[in-house]
Design a protein around this motif. Structure first.
Motif, PDB file in Angstrom:
ATOM      1  N   ARG A 352       0.876  -1.140   0.251  1.00  0.00           N
ATOM      2  CA  ARG A 352      -0.173   0.013   0.041  1.00  0.00           C
ATOM      3  C   ARG A 352       0.735   1.186  -0.146  1.00  0.00           C
ATOM      4  N   LEU A 353       0.401   2.313  -0.628  1.00  0.00           N
ATOM      5  CA  LEU A 353       0.889   3.745  -0.511  1.00  0.00           C
ATOM      6  C   LEU A 353      -0.124   4.463   0.022  1.00  0.00           C
ATOM      7  N   ARG A 354       0.143   5.434   0.999  1.00  0.00           N
ATOM      8  CA  ARG A 354      -0.704   6.293   1.446  1.00  0.00           C
ATOM      9  C   ARG A 354      -0.435   7.726   1.296  1.00  0.00           C
ATOM     10  N   LEU A 355      -0.776   8.710   0.935  1.00  0.00           N
ATOM     11  CA  LEU A 355      -0.293  10.052   0.919  1.00  0.00           C
ATOM     12  C   LEU A 355      -1.390  11.003   1.625  1.00  0.00           C
ATOM     13  N   PHE A 356      -0.933  11.380   2.887  1.00  0.00           N
ATOM     14  CA  PHE A 356      -2.191  12.168   3.738  1.00  0.00           C
ATOM     15  C   PHE A 356      -1.806  13.741   3.584  1.00  0.00           C
ATOM     16  N   GLY A 357      -3.083  14.084   3.403  1.00  0.00           N
ATOM     17  CA  GLY A 357      -2.942  15.799   3.172  1.00  0.00           C
ATOM     18  C   GLY A 357      -4.652  16.150   2.921  1.00  0.00           C
ATOM     19  N   SER A 358      -4.467  17.340   2.466  1.00  0.00           N
ATOM     20  CA  SER A 358      -5.786  17.880   2.403  1.00  0.00           C
ATOM     21  C   SER A 358      -5.650  18.960   0.938  1.00  0.00           C
ATOM     22  N   LEU A 359      -6.923  18.923   0.374  1.00  0.00           N
ATOM     23  CA  LEU A 359      -7.146  19.540  -0.965  1.00  0.00           C
ATOM     24  C   LEU A 359      -6.589  21.214  -0.949  1.00  0.00           C
ATOM     25  N   THR A 360      -6.127  21.541  -1.659  1.00  0.00           N
ATOM     26  CA  THR A 360      -5.664  23.129  -1.877  1.00  0.00           C
ATOM     27  C   THR A 360      -7.092  23.742  -2.346  1.00  0.00           C
ATOM     28  N   GLU A 361      -7.348  25.071  -2.395  1.00  0.00           N
ATOM     29  CA  GLU A 361      -8.332  25.819  -2.513  1.00  0.00           C
ATOM     30  C   GLU A 361      -8.768  25.455  -4.199  1.00  0.00           C
ATOM     31  N   GLN A 362      -7.537  25.458  -4.833  1.00  0.00           N
ATOM     32  CA  GLN A 362      -7.750  25.200  -6.173  1.00  0.00           C
ATOM     33  C   GLN A 362      -8.386  23.812  -6.548  1.00  0.00           C
ATOM     34  N   GLY A 363      -7.787  22.873  -5.886  1.00  0.00           N
ATOM     35  CA  GLY A 363      -8.296  21.287  -5.918  1.00  0.00           C
ATOM     36  C   GLY A 363      -9.729  21.109  -5.402  1.00  0.00           C
ATOM     37  N   ALA A 364     -10.010  21.694  -4.440  1.00  0.00           N
ATOM     38  CA  ALA A 364     -11.395  21.771  -3.843  1.00  0.00           C
ATOM     39  C   ALA A 364     -12.438  22.122  -4.801  1.00  0.00           C
ATOM     40  N   ALA A 365     -12.087  23.381  -5.528  1.00  0.00           N
ATOM     41  CA  ALA A 365     -13.018  23.956  -6.263  1.00  0.00           C
ATOM     42  C   ALA A 365     -13.122  23.371  -7.660  1.00  0.00           C
ATOM     43  N   GLY A 366     -12.085  22.684  -8.032  1.00  0.00           N
ATOM     44  CA  GLY A 366     -12.160  21.591  -9.493  1.00  0.00           C
ATOM     45  C   GLY A 366     -12.886  20.372  -9.235  1.00  0.00           C
ATOM     46  N   LEU A 367     -12.665  19.982  -8.042  1.00  0.00           N
ATOM     47  CA  LEU A 367     -13.533  18.678  -7.640  1.00  0.00           C
ATOM     48  C   LEU A 367     -14.897  18.977  -7.428  1.00  0.00           C
ATOM     49  N   ALA A 368     -15.393  20.139  -6.942  1.00  0.00           N
ATOM     50  CA  ALA A 368     -16.766  20.555  -6.980  1.00  0.00           C
ATOM     51  C   ALA A 368     -17.248  20.666  -8.113  1.00  0.00           C
ATOM     52  N   ALA A 369     -16.530  21.423  -8.905  1.00  0.00           N
ATOM     53  CA  ALA A 369     -17.082  21.624 -10.087  1.00  0.00           C
ATOM     54  C   ALA A 369     -17.259  20.235 -10.985  1.00  0.00           C
ATOM     55  N   ARG A 370     -16.378  19.389 -11.168  1.00  0.00           N
ATOM     56  CA  ARG A 370     -16.675  18.061 -11.766  1.00  0.00           C
ATOM     57  C   ARG A 370     -17.840  17.576 -11.258  1.00  0.00           C
ATOM     58  N   HIS A 371     -18.068  17.325 -10.017  1.00  0.00           N
ATOM     59  CA  HIS A 371     -19.068  16.765  -9.339  1.00  0.00           C
ATOM     60  C   HIS A 371     -20.125  17.353  -9.547  1.00  0.00           C
ATOM     61  N   GLN A 372     -20.465  18.550  -9.798  1.00  0.00           N
ATOM     62  CA  GLN A 372     -21.620  19.186 -10.206  1.00  0.00           C
ATOM     63  C   GLN A 372     -21.847  18.964 -11.661  1.00  0.00           C
ATOM     64  N   GLU A 373     -21.159  18.864 -12.528  1.00  0.00           N
ATOM     65  CA  GLU A 373     -20.990  18.894 -13.986  1.00  0.00           C
ATOM     66  C   GLU A 373     -21.539  17.290 -14.061  1.00  0.00           C
ATOM     67  N   LEU A 374     -21.064  16.142 -13.287  1.00  0.00           N
ATOM     68  CA  LEU A 374     -21.517  14.896 -13.735  1.00  0.00           C
ATOM     69  C   LEU A 374     -22.986  14.506 -12.970  1.00  0.00           C
ATOM     70  N   GLY A 375     -23.490  15.486 -12.139  1.00  0.00           N
ATOM     71  CA  GLY A 375     -24.854  15.329 -11.604  1.00  0.00           C
ATOM     72  C   GLY A 375     -24.886  14.638 -10.272  1.00  0.00           C
ATOM     73  N   GLY A 376     -23.680  14.862  -9.460  1.00  0.00           N
ATOM     74  CA  GLY A 376     -23.384  14.596  -8.198  1.00  0.00           C
ATOM     75  C   GLY A 376     -24.224  15.025  -7.308  1.00  0.00           C
TER      76      GLY A 376
END
Length: 376
Positions: A352-376
């Motif tokens: 296993r490989l684990r990379l622990f951290g948190s999303l940057t503002e840019q990363g969080a915004a991009g993920l939220a936009a994709r989630h909305q675009e895909l009807g999530g």
């Protein structure tokens, strides 16, 4: 319901020959399907389940998601008949002696909860060992429903179902593959067999699309984990096991539950390259070699880059690994990136490989936009 376009793939129809002894897979019909590069969203290890079926008289629905290939024992019979390693329903009948045949609309169904919601790229309906008792045709529908709906709620008529695989003839004792082209996030499937019969295994390949609200609440999490939306882009060697094992949930349970390469006889090294869920700030690294005792990697390093054209930056220098051991490293400075790479020296494996951290503002915004675009 919306029917979707399917690209041309190898397809199989008709009965297979009766089992004649020897290796039951000798005459199994299969093909290389391009979408199998993606993760199996219906993996039990991710939390998938077959939550209901209208009939499972001969063989239980849960067999559909068993990770191992279907097995066949010609001598295995029970009180209801031949015991098969799959989901098998009873034979349907018509309404009268004058009409003994099933009606065109008659079919059996099973409801599947995906282990990780996502965009589906392809489906394999495997009829291994169902030679003369497979369905004449199958169809698959998908829905996106938040929370943990019950079977009754999914079948209530209030859920919008999208047809991913229209009613299509299939073959017995074969891997029947279907490509899917729709940019939408799904959580559940309805698998239909027309009119009845047996299916050994179901595989649903695609890209995980996590819930950004859930990840935001977590704050710090594993930004490369498959269940959180990370994925393997490429690897130097897949001789013994898939690289995707390294980002599966939980600890490895046996040696082949990790990633192991063949033995190198040159001066090179092996590696895996990953795409993170989104741009993230990494603060800790975990490398586990569980169950890899005489074949663990000797050393490992980890690098990240930000964006497709970014430069690779080493965040964990080449470090000695111990066999069958979980190694944890706190980074002296957080590292920002969208991709990661682990290099092992010279060969061997990790579980296993684990990379622990948190999303940057840019990363969080991009993920939220994709989630909305895909009807999530």
């Amino acid at each position: 319901m919306t029917a979707l376009h399917q690209s041309s793939l190898a397809s199989f129809t008709g009965d297979a020959n009766p089992y004649g002894g020897g290796d039951p897979y000798a005459d199994y019909r299969t093909a290389d399907f391009p979408f199998t590069q993606y993760a199996n969203l219906a993996d039990r290890q991710l939390g998938a389940g077959v939550i209901a079926a209208n009939d499972e008289f001969f063989a239980q629905r849960e067999n559909l998601l068993v990770p191992e290939r279907a097995e066949f024992d010609p001598e295995h019979f029970g009180h209801k008949g031949k015991i098969m390693d799959g989901w098998e329903t009873r034979r349907r009948r018509g309404v009268s002696a004058e009409h003994p045949w099933p009606a065109a609309e008659d079919h059996d169904w099973a409801l599947v909860r995906l282990g990780a919601p996502g965009v589906i790229r392809g489906i394999v309906v495997d009829t291994a060992h169902f030679r003369g008792n497979y369905p004449q045709a199958v169809s698959v529908e998908a829905a996106s429903v938040p929370g943990s709906p019950s079977p009754g709620e999914l079948l209530s008529g209030d859920v919008k179902w999208t047809t991913l695989v229209p009613r299509t003839p299939v073959g017995g004792h074969a891997a029947n593959g279907f490509s899917v082209s729709v940019e939408q996030r799904f959580t559940h499937l309805r698998v239909n067999q027309h009119p009845d019969g047996g299916i050994a295994r179901l595989r649903v390949y695609g890209e995980v699309v996590p819930d950004p609200e859930w990840l935001a609440v977590l704050g710090t999490f594993d930004v490369v984990a498959l269940e959180n939306g990370g994925r393997v882009e490429d690897a130097s060697n897949l001789f013994y096991s898939p690289a995707t094992n390294t980002i599966q949930p939980g600890r490895s349970r046996k040696m082949d539950d990790g990633w192991e390469t063949r033995r190198r006889r040159d001066q090179g090294n092996d590696w895996i390259r990953y795409q993170l869920v989104a741009q993230a700030q990494i603060r800790a690294v975990e490398i586990d070699t569980a169950y890899l005792k005489g074949n663990s990697a000797g050393w490992a390093s980890v690098s990240v880059k930000d964006g497709e054209s970014g430069e690779w930056t080493e965040i964990l220098p080449r470090t000695r690994l111990q066999p069958d051991t979980d190694h944890r490293f706190v980074l002296p400075e957080p590292a920002v990136g969208t991709h990661a790479r682990i290099d092992i020296f010279p060969d061997g494996g990790i579980s296993r490989l684990r990379l622990f951290g948190s999303l940057t503002e840019q990363g969080a915004a991009g993920l939220a936009a994709r989630h909305q675009e895909l009807g999530g």
